[in-house]
Design an enzyme around this catalytic site. Structure first.
Site, mmCIF file in Angstrom:
data_model
loop_
_atom_site.group_PDB
_atom_site.id
_atom_site.type_symbol
_atom_site.label_atom_id
_atom_site.label_comp_id
_atom_site.label_asym_id
_atom_site.label_seq_id
_atom_site.Cartn_x
_atom_site.Cartn_y
_atom_site.Cartn_z
ATOM 1 N N SER A 115 -1.092 8.368 -10.366
ATOM 2 C CA SER A 115 -0.537 7.020 -10.228
ATOM 3 C C SER A 115 -1.609 5.972 -10.454
ATOM 4 O O SER A 115 -2.788 6.175 -10.109
ATOM 5 C CB SER A 115 0.017 6.876 -8.811
ATOM 6 O OG SER A 115 0.272 5.524 -8.519
ATOM 7 N N TYR A 128 -0.600 7.692 0.785
ATOM 8 C CA TYR A 128 0.010 8.141 -0.475
ATOM 9 C C TYR A 128 -1.003 7.977 -1.626
ATOM 10 O O TYR A 128 -1.251 8.900 -2.410
ATOM 11 C CB TYR A 128 1.285 7.333 -0.762
ATOM 12 C CG TYR A 128 1.713 7.411 -2.203
ATOM 13 C CD1 TYR A 128 2.381 8.528 -2.686
ATOM 14 C CD2 TYR A 128 1.401 6.382 -3.107
ATOM 15 C CE1 TYR A 128 2.735 8.620 -4.028
ATOM 16 C CE2 TYR A 128 1.755 6.465 -4.435
ATOM 17 C CZ TYR A 128 2.416 7.578 -4.891
ATOM 18 O OH TYR A 128 2.746 7.670 -6.209
ATOM 19 N N LYS A 134 -3.075 10.891 -3.990
ATOM 20 C CA LYS A 134 -3.141 10.982 -5.460
ATOM 21 C C LYS A 134 -4.607 11.071 -5.903
ATOM 22 O O LYS A 134 -4.969 11.889 -6.751
ATOM 23 C CB LYS A 134 -2.461 9.779 -6.120
ATOM 24 C CG LYS A 134 -0.948 9.758 -5.990
ATOM 25 C CD LYS A 134 -0.298 10.878 -6.783
ATOM 26 C CE LYS A 134 1.207 10.863 -6.707
ATOM 27 N NZ LYS A 134 1.837 12.086 -7.218
HETATM 28 N N1 UFG Z 1 9.205 -6.115 -4.523
HETATM 29 C C1 UFG Z 1 9.975 -7.105 -3.965
HETATM 30 N N2 UFG Z 1 11.050 -6.735 -3.215
HETATM 31 C C2 UFG Z 1 11.399 -5.431 -3.001
HETATM 32 C C3 UFG Z 1 10.607 -4.431 -3.585
HETATM 33 C C4 UFG Z 1 9.512 -4.809 -4.333
HETATM 34 O O1 UFG Z 1 9.694 -8.284 -4.131
HETATM 35 O O2 UFG Z 1 12.382 -5.168 -2.294
HETATM 36 C C5 UFG Z 1 8.070 -6.487 -5.379
HETATM 37 C C6 UFG Z 1 6.717 -6.016 -4.858
HETATM 38 O O3 UFG Z 1 6.176 -6.944 -3.956
HETATM 39 C C7 UFG Z 1 5.931 -5.877 -6.157
HETATM 40 C C8 UFG Z 1 6.987 -5.468 -7.190
HETATM 41 O O4 UFG Z 1 8.233 -5.858 -6.632
HETATM 42 O O5 UFG Z 1 5.400 -7.112 -6.550
HETATM 43 C C9 UFG Z 1 7.032 -3.975 -7.461
HETATM 44 O O6 UFG Z 1 7.155 -3.269 -6.229
HETATM 45 P P1 UFG Z 1 7.511 -1.717 -6.182
HETATM 46 O O7 UFG Z 1 7.616 -1.331 -4.751
HETATM 47 O O8 UFG Z 1 8.679 -1.435 -7.062
HETATM 48 O O9 UFG Z 1 6.263 -1.025 -6.866
HETATM 49 P P2 UFG Z 1 4.708 -1.061 -6.477
HETATM 50 O O10 UFG Z 1 3.998 -1.646 -7.650
HETATM 51 O O11 UFG Z 1 4.470 -1.676 -5.167
HETATM 52 O O12 UFG Z 1 4.383 0.492 -6.307
HETATM 53 C C10 UFG Z 1 4.547 1.363 -7.396
HETATM 54 C C11 UFG Z 1 4.955 2.729 -6.891
HETATM 55 C C12 UFG Z 1 3.849 3.376 -6.123
HETATM 56 C C13 UFG Z 1 2.590 3.338 -6.888
HETATM 57 C C14 UFG Z 1 2.265 1.977 -7.391
HETATM 58 C C15 UFG Z 1 1.090 2.049 -8.333
HETATM 59 O O13 UFG Z 1 6.075 2.633 -6.052
HETATM 60 O O14 UFG Z 1 4.210 4.721 -5.918
HETATM 61 O O15 UFG Z 1 3.365 1.437 -8.118
HETATM 62 O O16 UFG Z 1 0.663 0.817 -8.721
HETATM 63 F F1 UFG Z 1 1.568 3.759 -6.106
#
Ligand code: UFG
Length: 362
Positions: free
Chosen positions: A124, A150, A154
């Site tokens: 990741s 998590y 990784k």
């Molecule tokens: N977000 C919201 N509301 C939500 C969910 C997410 O505003 O309900 C925002 C987050 O703040 C972020 C973006 O949407 O700015 C993406 O969030 P995600 O949770 O979809 O993804 P992340 O980038 O936080 O995490 C993902 C994977 C992880 C991994 C990571 C690596 O879920 O497993 O990318 O960068 F580790």
């Protein structure tokens, strides 16, 4: 090739199984079904007209896995299996380390015993911590400033696998660092089916659009980004699946590491608007506080995979939204089947999906 997919009944695993079968490879899936779903594999078989060998096993149990796989042949492995909810990993660190590390150790033991040399690992972009450059390349440092078990699991798995490959120089390892996988197969028959409340943005938006949740919380609008909301590199799961096949084809002795991303950043508000456009449904949202551990911008430098693996994304974020919507609208409860649960007297029943939401009572 006959490829063993650990965690092959999950979201990325099932799409990769489909692409491998379509390209003429054989597929063996080992999954404990704690998060994956057998129905996903039934649908992969239906879409491809080919069969998948399915083995149910918990990879953290080395002895049981060895016995269960004793009569199953394979000549390469893609290791997807693992727990992946970032917030949950903070609450249950020991469970995350045990599951995510022990499964890798089991797999490496079995590969060594059986002289299987080719391994593609599902890593990741989280291993980069907070990127120090606008586009993050594979040469960026890893293991600095990681904020959750998590992510550490990784990072540790990359190290464990690399050490195993040093000790077994005939191993061919490819570490694939995913950015944000989204979308679904264009048929709408397989897709992402998170248990309970989705942690990730796109499944949450899709569930709001389909009416399963009231509104999206946008976690922070004061980041240093063009519209203040978090920017990510969303990659269509079919592109990601194809990246695994490219990695299997390109694997050669030693360890190689590639980003699988598009190089294009999309903000949370851009994602909302794109989803509204393809679904023709409103996605109500409210601005909420930042989520702890979130970063402003994480976008891949995808050039190394283009150059070496001859792989690059071919689908847009709008394609991913369209396919996610197709999946969500055809399967509003994911793979969850409707079952009748008797509550109290046999006359009072509640029909509910297998996940979290009662859909009707009578
Ligand atoms: N977000 C919201 N509301 C939500 C969910 C997410 O505003 O309900 C925002 C987050 O703040 C972020 C973006 O949407 O700015 C993406 O969030 P995600 O949770 O979809 O993804 P992340 O980038 O936080 O995490 C993902 C994977 C992880 C991994 C990571 C690596 O879920 O497993 O990318 O960068 F580790």
């Amino acid at each position: 090739m006959r490829v063993l997919l650990t965690g092959g009944a999950g979201y990325i695993g099932s799409h990769t199984a489909l692409v491998l079968l379509e390209q003429g490879h054989d597929v063996v899936v080992v999954d404990d079904l704690s998060n994956g779903n057998r129905i996903a594999l039934d649908r992969v078989e239906e879409l491809t007209g080919r069969s998948v060998t399915f083995v149910q096993a918990d990879l953290t149990n080395t002895t049981a896995t060895r016995v269960t796989l004793a009569n199953t042949n394979f000549d390469a492995v893609v290791h997807f299996a693992g727990l992946k909810a970032v917030g949950e990993s903070v609450e249950q660190p020991v469970r995350y380390y045990r599951t995510n590390l022990a499964s890798t150790l089991t797999l490496l033991d079995i590969m060594a015993e059986r002289q299987i040399n080719t391994l593609v690992f599902s890593s990741s972009a989280t291993v980069y911590g907070e990127p120090q450059t606008p586009l993050v390349a594979e040469t960026h440092h890893t293991g600095v400033g990681l904020t959750n078990p998590y992510g550490w699991s990784k990072y540790m798995n990359e190290q464990i696998i690399t050490d195993a490959a040093v000790a077994r120089p005939d191993m061919s390892v490819v570490l694939l660092r995913y950015f944000n996988p989204v979308g679904a197969h264009p048929s709408g028959r397989i897709g992402e089916d998170p248990a309970g409340i989705p942690n990730n943005l796109l499944p949450f938006i899709a569930q709001v659009a389909v009416g399963r949740r009231d509104k999206l919380s946008v976690f922070g609008d004061d980041y240093d980004t063009p519209d203040g909301t978090g920017v990510r590199d969303y990659i269509h799961v079919m592109d990601l699946a194809e990246g695994h096949v490219a990695a299997l084809n390109y694997a050669s002795c030693g360890v190689q590491t590639y980003n699988l991303g598009s190089g294009v950043g999309t903000s949370v508000l851009e994602a909302v608007r794109a989803f509204e456009a393809v679904s023709n449904r409103p996605v109500p949202y409210q601005i909420s506080p930042r989520r702890s551990g979130d970063l402003a911008t994480v976008v891949a430098d995808p050039r190394l995979a283009q150059e070496k693996l001859k792989w690059q994304t071919t689908r847009t974020f709008a394609d991913a939204c369209r396919d996610a919507w197709n999946w969500q609208s055809q399967n509003p409860a994911g793979y969850g089947e409707t079952v009748r649960v008797v509550i109290g007297s046999p006359a009072a029943t509640v029909e509910r999906t297998l996940d979290d939401k009662a859909i009707s009572t009578r």
